[in-house]
Design an enzyme around this catalytic site. Structure first.
Site, PDB file in Angstrom:
ATOM      1  N   GLY A  17      -6.117   1.353   8.640  1.00  0.00           N
ATOM      2  CA  GLY A  17      -5.638   0.566   9.762  1.00  0.00           C
ATOM      3  C   GLY A  17      -4.326  -0.117   9.422  1.00  0.00           C
ATOM      4  N   ALA A  18      -3.817  -0.874  10.384  1.00  0.00           N
ATOM      5  CA  ALA A  18      -2.582  -1.630  10.170  1.00  0.00           C
ATOM      6  C   ALA A  18      -2.790  -2.640   9.044  1.00  0.00           C
ATOM      7  CB  ALA A  18      -2.182  -2.341  11.462  1.00  0.00           C
ATOM      8  N   LYS A  22      -2.472   1.126   2.982  1.00  0.00           N
ATOM      9  CA  LYS A  22      -2.367   2.584   2.852  1.00  0.00           C
ATOM     10  C   LYS A  22      -1.012   3.028   2.307  1.00  0.00           C
ATOM     11  CE  LYS A  22      -1.534   3.081   7.805  1.00  0.00           C
ATOM     12  NZ  LYS A  22      -1.461   1.638   8.014  1.00  0.00           N
ATOM     13  N   THR A  42       9.553   8.315   9.059  1.00  0.00           N
ATOM     14  CA  THR A  42       9.519   8.842  10.421  1.00  0.00           C
ATOM     15  C   THR A  42       9.856   7.793  11.473  1.00  0.00           C
ATOM     16  OG1 THR A  42       7.156   8.389  10.637  1.00  0.00           O
ATOM     17  CG2 THR A  42       7.786  10.580   9.810  1.00  0.00           C
ATOM     18  N   HIS A  57      11.209  -2.353   3.085  1.00  0.00           N
ATOM     19  CA  HIS A  57      10.437  -1.265   2.474  1.00  0.00           C
ATOM     20  C   HIS A  57      11.274  -0.512   1.434  1.00  0.00           C
ATOM     21  CE1 HIS A  57       6.613  -1.217   4.666  1.00  0.00           C
ATOM     22  NE2 HIS A  57       7.302  -1.646   5.695  1.00  0.00           N
ATOM     23  N   ARG A  61      10.436  -0.283  -2.621  1.00  0.00           N
ATOM     24  CA  ARG A  61      10.252   0.991  -3.327  1.00  0.00           C
ATOM     25  C   ARG A  61      11.171   1.085  -4.545  1.00  0.00           C
ATOM     26  NH1 ARG A  61      10.094   3.085   1.818  1.00  0.00           N
ATOM     27  NH2 ARG A  61      12.200   3.910   1.700  1.00  0.00           N
ATOM     28  N   GLU A  69      15.326  10.250   6.347  1.00  0.00           N
ATOM     29  CA  GLU A  69      14.830   9.743   7.620  1.00  0.00           C
ATOM     30  C   GLU A  69      14.749  10.910   8.594  1.00  0.00           C
ATOM     31  OE1 GLU A  69      17.043   6.308   8.850  1.00  0.00           O
ATOM     32  OE2 GLU A  69      16.806   5.363   6.884  1.00  0.00           O
TER      33      GLU A  69
END
Length: 185
Positions: A17-18, A22, A42, A57, A61, A69
């Site tokens: 889920g949000a 994950k 995406t 993000h 990373r 992208e």
């Protein structure tokens, strides 16, 4: 081969889920591979808030990732980029599906093409997707249709992946392969 005879690839589907953890889990999995890392984003950048999220993000990373992208052509990216020296992380299939629906693409055809590509990969791939069907039934037709499309997409991708991991509260649960007994009545 799976129980229904479908071939499985080296792909790993990470569902949750949000804010379940994950993406973090998928990134750690890719890091553990020791291979070159390609992050396939995406998400369309539609406003400043999304631009800030993407920048955060990327910063989290670090420099050990190459980023592509791509909002639509995941098959093209996998065809060009997947190899034995590189792990490809696609984050996420839910935004990819959103992009397809928004542009009125044929979701079933695009999903079938992606599944075919995953079954013929030349290197490891980790795919992140949201599990959207565990909550309240949406009140409008578009949201219900999207939830249904997401469920079918997740089922189709899970069928061709070697591993499926469900994440809740940051904790992984291995769903495939599993050692569950054959349950009968």
């Amino acid at each position: 081969m799976t129980a229904n005879g479908a071939a499985v690839s080296g792909g790993t589907l990470v569902l949750g889920g949000a804010r379940s953890g994950k993406s973090r889990f998928a990134e750690k999995l890719a890091l553990k591979s020791g291979l070159n890392r390609l992050y396939v984003a995406t998400s369309p950048i539609i406003d400043e808030e999304m631009r800030d999220r993407v920048a955060l993000h990327k910063a989290q990373r670090g420099d050990h990732w190459r980023t592509v992208e791509e909002e639509f052509d995941l098959v093209g990216v996998l065809t060009c980029e997947a190899n034995a020296e590189t792990v490809v992380l696609i984050d996420c299939l839910t935004l990819w599906l959103n992009n397809l629906v928004y542009r009125k693409k044929n979701v079933a055809e695009e999903t079938a093409a992606l599944c075919h590509a995953l079954m013929h990969l030349k290197g490891p791939c980790v795919l992140v997707s949201n599990e959207t069907g565990m909550g309240i039934v949406p009140e409008n037709k578009l949201a219900r249709s999207f939830r249904d499309d997401q469920g079918r997409l997740n089922q189709d991708i899970a069928a061709v992946c070697r591993q499926v991991v469900f994440i809740a509260a940051g904790l992984p649960l291995l769903m495939k392969p599993n050692q569950q007994p054959d349950i009968t009545l």
